[in-house]
Design a protein around this motif. Structure first.
Motif, PDB file in Angstrom:
ATOM      1  N   UNK A  59       0.852  -1.189   0.000  1.00 13.95           N
ATOM      2  CA  UNK A  59       0.000   0.000   0.000  1.00 13.95           C
ATOM      3  C   UNK A  59       0.890   1.241   0.000  1.00 13.95           C
ATOM      4  N   UNK A  60       0.610   2.139  -0.918  1.00 13.47           N
ATOM      5  CA  UNK A  60       1.348   3.401  -1.028  1.00 13.47           C
ATOM      6  C   UNK A  60       0.384   4.548  -0.794  1.00 13.47           C
ATOM      7  N   UNK A  61       0.802   5.530   0.008  1.00 13.88           N
ATOM      8  CA  UNK A  61       0.016   6.736   0.245  1.00 13.88           C
ATOM      9  C   UNK A  61       0.725   7.914  -0.392  1.00 13.88           C
ATOM     10  N   UNK A  62       0.068   8.516  -1.387  1.00 18.72           N
ATOM     11  CA  UNK A  62       0.629   9.665  -2.112  1.00 18.72           C
ATOM     12  C   UNK A  62       2.046   9.366  -2.615  1.00 18.72           C
ATOM     13  N   UNK A  63       2.236   8.135  -3.117  1.00 21.32           N
ATOM     14  CA  UNK A  63       3.510   7.745  -3.707  1.00 21.32           C
ATOM     15  C   UNK A  63       4.544   7.230  -2.737  1.00 21.32           C
ATOM     16  N   UNK A  64       4.259   7.266  -1.421  1.00 20.99           N
ATOM     17  CA  UNK A  64       5.210   6.817  -0.406  1.00 20.99           C
ATOM     18  C   UNK A  64       4.745   5.488   0.175  1.00 20.99           C
ATOM     19  N   UNK A  65       5.663   4.532   0.255  1.00 24.86           N
ATOM     20  CA  UNK A  65       5.302   3.224   0.788  1.00 24.86           C
ATOM     21  C   UNK A  65       4.764   3.360   2.206  1.00 24.86           C
ATOM     22  N   UNK A  66       3.646   2.692   2.461  1.00 20.75           N
ATOM     23  CA  UNK A  66       3.025   2.740   3.780  1.00 20.75           C
ATOM     24  C   UNK A  66       3.206   1.433   4.522  1.00 20.75           C
ATOM     25  N   UNK A  67       2.764   0.323   3.928  1.00 19.86           N
ATOM     26  CA  UNK A  67       2.929  -0.987   4.567  1.00 19.86           C
ATOM     27  C   UNK A  67       2.514  -2.081   3.592  1.00 19.86           C
ATOM     28  N   UNK A  68       2.850  -3.307   3.947  1.00 16.14           N
ATOM     29  CA  UNK A  68       2.374  -4.490   3.217  1.00 16.14           C
ATOM     30  C   UNK A  68       1.213  -5.092   3.994  1.00 16.14           C
ATOM     31  N   UNK A  69       0.189  -5.552   3.283  1.00 13.94           N
ATOM     32  CA  UNK A  69      -0.996  -6.069   3.957  1.00 13.94           C
ATOM     33  C   UNK A  69      -1.749  -6.973   2.991  1.00 13.94           C
ATOM     34  N   UNK A  70      -2.751  -7.647   3.515  1.00 11.39           N
ATOM     35  CA  UNK A  70      -3.676  -8.432   2.693  1.00 11.39           C
ATOM     36  C   UNK A  70      -5.040  -7.765   2.776  1.00 11.39           C
ATOM     37  N   UNK A 130     -11.461  14.727  -4.239  1.00 11.35           N
ATOM     38  CA  UNK A 130     -10.246  14.522  -5.031  1.00 11.35           C
ATOM     39  C   UNK A 130      -9.414  13.322  -4.581  1.00 11.35           C
ATOM     40  N   UNK A 131      -9.912  12.536  -3.662  1.00  9.24           N
ATOM     41  CA  UNK A 131      -9.197  11.322  -3.261  1.00  9.24           C
ATOM     42  C   UNK A 131      -9.560  10.183  -4.204  1.00  9.24           C
ATOM     43  N   UNK A 132      -8.636   9.264  -4.398  1.00  7.15           N
ATOM     44  CA  UNK A 132      -8.918   8.109  -5.251  1.00  7.15           C
ATOM     45  C   UNK A 132      -7.974   6.966  -4.898  1.00  7.15           C
ATOM     46  N   UNK A 133      -8.281   5.782  -5.428  1.00  8.43           N
ATOM     47  CA  UNK A 133      -7.418   4.608  -5.293  1.00  8.43           C
ATOM     48  C   UNK A 133      -7.125   4.049  -6.669  1.00  8.43           C
ATOM     49  N   UNK A 134      -5.983   3.359  -6.784  1.00  8.35           N
ATOM     50  CA  UNK A 134      -5.598   2.718  -8.045  1.00  8.35           C
ATOM     51  C   UNK A 134      -4.909   1.407  -7.709  1.00  8.35           C
ATOM     52  N   UNK A 143      -2.323   2.104  -4.784  1.00  7.66           N
ATOM     53  CA  UNK A 143      -2.001   3.500  -4.542  1.00  7.66           C
ATOM     54  C   UNK A 143      -3.239   4.218  -4.015  1.00  7.66           C
ATOM     55  N   UNK A 144      -3.062   4.900  -2.883  1.00  4.61           N
ATOM     56  CA  UNK A 144      -4.127   5.708  -2.291  1.00  4.61           C
ATOM     57  C   UNK A 144      -3.680   7.158  -2.357  1.00  4.61           C
TER      58      UNK A 144
END
Length: 860
Positions: A59-70, A130-134, A143-144
């Motif tokens: 999971x990436x927040x605004x291009x920065x790695x956040x964490x790995x998850x399921x 203006x928030x979105x996910x990809x 990407x969030x």
């Protein structure tokens, strides 16, 4: 149509955007003239390019790695399109309110979020403008994107307290044992040392007990004794960002010298704050002329003992028992020579961030491992307050029946000019002889790191004390002068060892001035240089205590070399100790592996060293060292030396690091002695699933649970792998920080698969956090499935009893993993009653010896 084109057509179709797929129809005739040879592909017609379900991803927040998850992904309704989802998978990521809080979303600012029930799926773009996910399915990356205006301002490295994990209930034991047997010209001797730390974790509470046992046998007698270091309860008070300790502990060392305490302490834990300065532990440097024993004492307790090879050494894995107080380092050479020096251990310039308040409150009885001290009751408090303009104010007080002290000071961060702090302490003390004294002590500290020139002044300090200044520890002494400890030791050759002058005290001659400096400097291609030094003067005599250590490290081609010089002279000591050592090493592994003599994965070094001891003797030593075994977890070394006065000497040693613990063995000889050294260390953890042995546990650790997967290595953990039940321990973890835990799946056998080999944990201090992984033990099979004498239709989903699944490709073939020898498969290629079947298969046990099997089964 050629059936070999089918996968290509499906791939092209599934990669189209949801917009392009709108209104399209997948005609089965494009794949086969027989409509029964193709499964129902209608889900692709609405843009659903991927199947809903749970996927392991990053999971990436605004291009920065956040964490790995399921995460779970749900199918979008209708045509699978939505403006706040920027991908063509036709899926929506199931993010919860807690996920958004972890990302730093200012939830109260969005009423639509505040009312969402816990655990319900949330789409950020539905409530946050203006928030979105990809979702990148091929890269398993989500990407969030959330506007900065919707996020809380948080410092780098911040981890939400909601993610802090108190860990599991567990009992633990740490052990470190070392010893030596000596056969000397003047007699035989044996010494043993055992350090035990036991504990119990229940919820947020930690119980710890630390004690040591030593046994020294020689011609003068046999000394055996247990020494109790500490027993205490501890837990985190998270709302206060503090730690509560009850029992044996130590006071803080920022304002006053740290003291051993039996009582209660409540103090701020800075590690609960992100981007604040972490605890500081010194690097212990020295020079050994032989395979010497190094012992380190702090506050009267022996906190560390080990054997080191000849030459310069650096101990970096030290865990001080208190946050302040000098460390006495005792080097006992194999021939009995004993050298002692002092390593100052105190806080860096006292600074706090603006608005940050740090406190430390303690009350109880003074305690010491030496019977030369009484046990007066006392209380101590200190406060540090970060103010604007990079200014910090601090102060504190110590109160006892025979002692009163008050300290005030200030610190200033000067940017590129470094940081400085100064304080003054006023003390009123009554010593054991009844004399009353009043005095002051002024302390100055400075630190700076200049990256452009490679200069680092780690600590520069100065303390001046008037003649009437004494510390609380000095008022607890039962006599005005003497030795703190009684020692009756012999060296490897059987000769008596001289007393350690660090243990001598004299209250009639108190300290006057003290200067200390630690400096390191990069010298470009010439390498790096360091120097540390202290000088202590006294009021009643001209004698001084001086310690200087200097070293130069560099390389010349493939040759690495180190030049070290140590000087030490303690007040009252008859003479100074001076040692000089030159060591060089050359890597041979690359050269020999190119010729096929050794494997390139193993290290091989040739070494040479020469040293001059305090008495002027020069010794030379040459040797080989390297690593062995598959994981390079066996270190070995052999060496041969010569000295003009002592003749020939030699040494050989082995050190093994394994999952259940570490072990070492060594042998050394010279003209005057023969010595065998040995040691073992490790840990044991008792938890709900049984007993797990490990390497020595740190303060905070991680229990890895992969039930059923044996001998699975842990990434970046030398010698650490799961035991026969699938459990192991990562012995060190950072408290209140996100720790990445990963398994090395490249070492899995042919019948084991792990769903997600990476996870992240955030333990509290002292916790044992469980990191669970799901392993599938079974057969990897390429099966050909037939129904009514025809291959199963192309694209048919096939699921195995117990979890595994796959899609049918050409000619009814499906790839499945984790299959047992016997089981049931279910296939469904349409909605009709006749469009499903099951396979009950049974495979012979001989297939367990094969990495992949191919078989044909009938689906009924």
């Amino acid at each position: 149509m050629d059936f070999k084109l089918r996968p290509l057509l499906v791939l092209v179709g599934s990669s189209l955007s949801a917009h392009a797929l709108a209104g399209l129809h997948f005609d089965p005739a494009m794949l086969s003239d027989d409509p029964n040879a193709v499964a129902d592909l209608s889900r692709f017609e609405s843009g659903h390019a991927q199947a809903p379900g749970s996927y392991p991803l990053d999971i990436y927040l605004n291009g920065t790695f956040l964490r790995s998850d399921t995460l779970r992904f749900d199918a979008l309704a209708g045509d699978g399109r939505r403006e706040d989802i920027h991908d063509s998978t036709g899926l929506m990521a199931c993010l919860t309110l807690r996920d958004l809080v972890d990302m730093g979303v200012n939830v109260p600012a969005f009423p639509g979020l505040a009312s969402v029930p816990e655990g319900q799926c949330v789409a950020p773009g539905q409530t946050i403008p203006q928030a979105y996910t990809a979702f990148d399915f091929q890269k398993m990356r989500l990407d969030v994107s959330i506007p900065q205006a919707a996020l809380l301002v948080r410092p780098q490295g911040w981890v939400a307290p909601e993610r802090w994990d108190n860990g599991i209930n567990a009992a633990l034991l740490n052990y470190q044992f070392s010893g030596s047997d000596n056969r000397g010209r003047y007699g035989s001797s044996r010494s043993s040392y055992l350090n035990l730390t036991s504990g119990l974790n229940v919820g947020a509470w930690r119980l710890r007990d630390n004690r040591t046992w030593s046994d020294n046998q020689n011609s003068y007698g046999d000394q055996r004794h247990w020494q109790h270091i500490s027993t205490y309860f501890q837990r985190a008070i998270i709302p206060w960002r503090s730690e509560l300790t009850a029992g044996d502990g130590y006071t803080g060392g920022e304002v006053f010298d740290s003291l051993s305490l039996r009582g209660v302490r409540l103090a701020t834990d800075d590690e609960m704050y992100p981007s604040t300065q972490r605890g500081y532990a010194p690097v212990i440097r020295g020079i050994a002329n032989s395979n010497a024993q190094v012992s380190i004492r702090q506050s009267g307790n022996e906190i560390y003992r080990t054997f080191v090879a000849p030459g310069a050494f650096a101990i970096r894995d030290l865990y001080p028992v208190s946050s302040g107080g000098d460390m006495n380092v005792i080097i006992t050479e194999a021939d009995g020579t004993k050298r002692t020096f002092i390593v100052p251990y105190s806080s860096l310039p006292v600074l706090q961030r603006q608005g940050h308040v740090r406190y430390d409150l303690a009350a109880g009885r003074f305690r010491s491992s030496s019977d030369r001290y009484s046990e007066p009751s006392f209380a101590q408090g200190s406060l540090l307050w970060g103010l604007p303009h990079n200014i910090t104010l601090f102060g504190g007080t110590q109160l006892a029946d025979t002692y009163r002290a008050l300290a005030v000071g200030a610190g200033l961060s000067m940017g590129e000019w470094g940081a400085v702090s100064a304080d003054v302490t006023q003390a009123d003390s009554t010593l054991v002889d009844g004399s009353r004294h009043k005095g002051q002590s002024l302390r100055f500290m400075y630190g700076r790191s200049l990256m452009s020139t490679g200069t680092t002044v780690t600590l520069a300090g100065y303390r001046y004390s008037t003649q009437g200044f004494h510390t609380l520890e000095e008022t607890a002494l039962k006599s005005m002068s003497g030795w703190l400890y009684d020692e009756d030791e012999v060296d490897a050759a059987g000769r008596p060892v001289k007393r350690n002058w660090v243990d001598h005290y004299n209250l009639y001659n108190n300290r006057r001035q003290r200067i200390q400096l630690t400096l390191s400097q990069r010298l470009g291609r010439l390498g790096s240089f360091y120097v540390t030094g202290t000088r202590q003067t006294y009021w009643q005599e001209s004698a001084k205590t001086d310690t200087i250590q200097a070293g130069l490290s560099s390389t010349l081609g493939q040759v690495s070399y180190n030049l070290s010089w140590n000087y030490s002279h303690i007040s009252g000591q008859p003479g100074a100790s001076r040692t000089l050592w030159l060591s060089m090493s050359v890597p041979l592994d690359a050269l020999l592996s190119a010729r096929g003599i050794t494997e390139q994965d193993h290290q091989l070094m040739a070494t040479y060293s020469a040293g001059q001891s305090a008495d002027g003797q020069v010794t030379h030593q040459a040797g080989l060292s390297g690593t062995a075994l598959e994981g390079n977890n066996l270190d070995w070394s052999v060496s041969q030396g010569y000295g003009r006065d002592n003749g020939s000497s030699g040494d050989a040693s082995l050190s093994y690091r394994g999952g259940p613990g570490n072990a070492s063995l060594g042998y050394g000889y010279s003209r005057d002695y023969r010595q065998v050294r040995y040691g073992v260390s490790g840990g044991a953890l008792v938890h709900r699933d049984g007993l797990t042995l490990s390497q020595s546990l740190g303060e905070t650790s991680v229990l890895i649970a992969v039930p059923g997967a044996a001998e699975v290595p842990v990434e970046n953990g030398t010698g650490i792998h799961t035991d026969w039940r699938g459990y192991t321990v990562v012995p060190y973890a950072g408290p209140y920080r996100e720790n990445r835990v990963a398994l090395d799946v490249s070492q899995l056998d042919d019948h084991t698969d792990i769903d997600n080999a990476v996870t992240r944990v955030v333990p509290t201090r002292g916790a044992v956090v469980r990191a669970s992984f799901t392993a599938h033990e079974g057969i990897r099979a390429l099966l050909t499935l037939r129904h009514n004498d025809m291959p199963l239709p192309f694209g048919t989903p096939v699921s195995a009893e117990g979890g595994g699944s796959g899609l049918v490709g050409d000619d009814g073939q499906v790839w499945l993993t984790g299959l047992p020898l016997r089981g049931t498969l279910t296939a469904k290629w349409g909605k009709g009653a006749g469009q499903r079947c099951t396979v009950r298969y049974s495979l012979p046990e001989k297939v367990l010896r094969e990495s992949v099997i191919q078989a044909q089964e009938v689906c009924l």
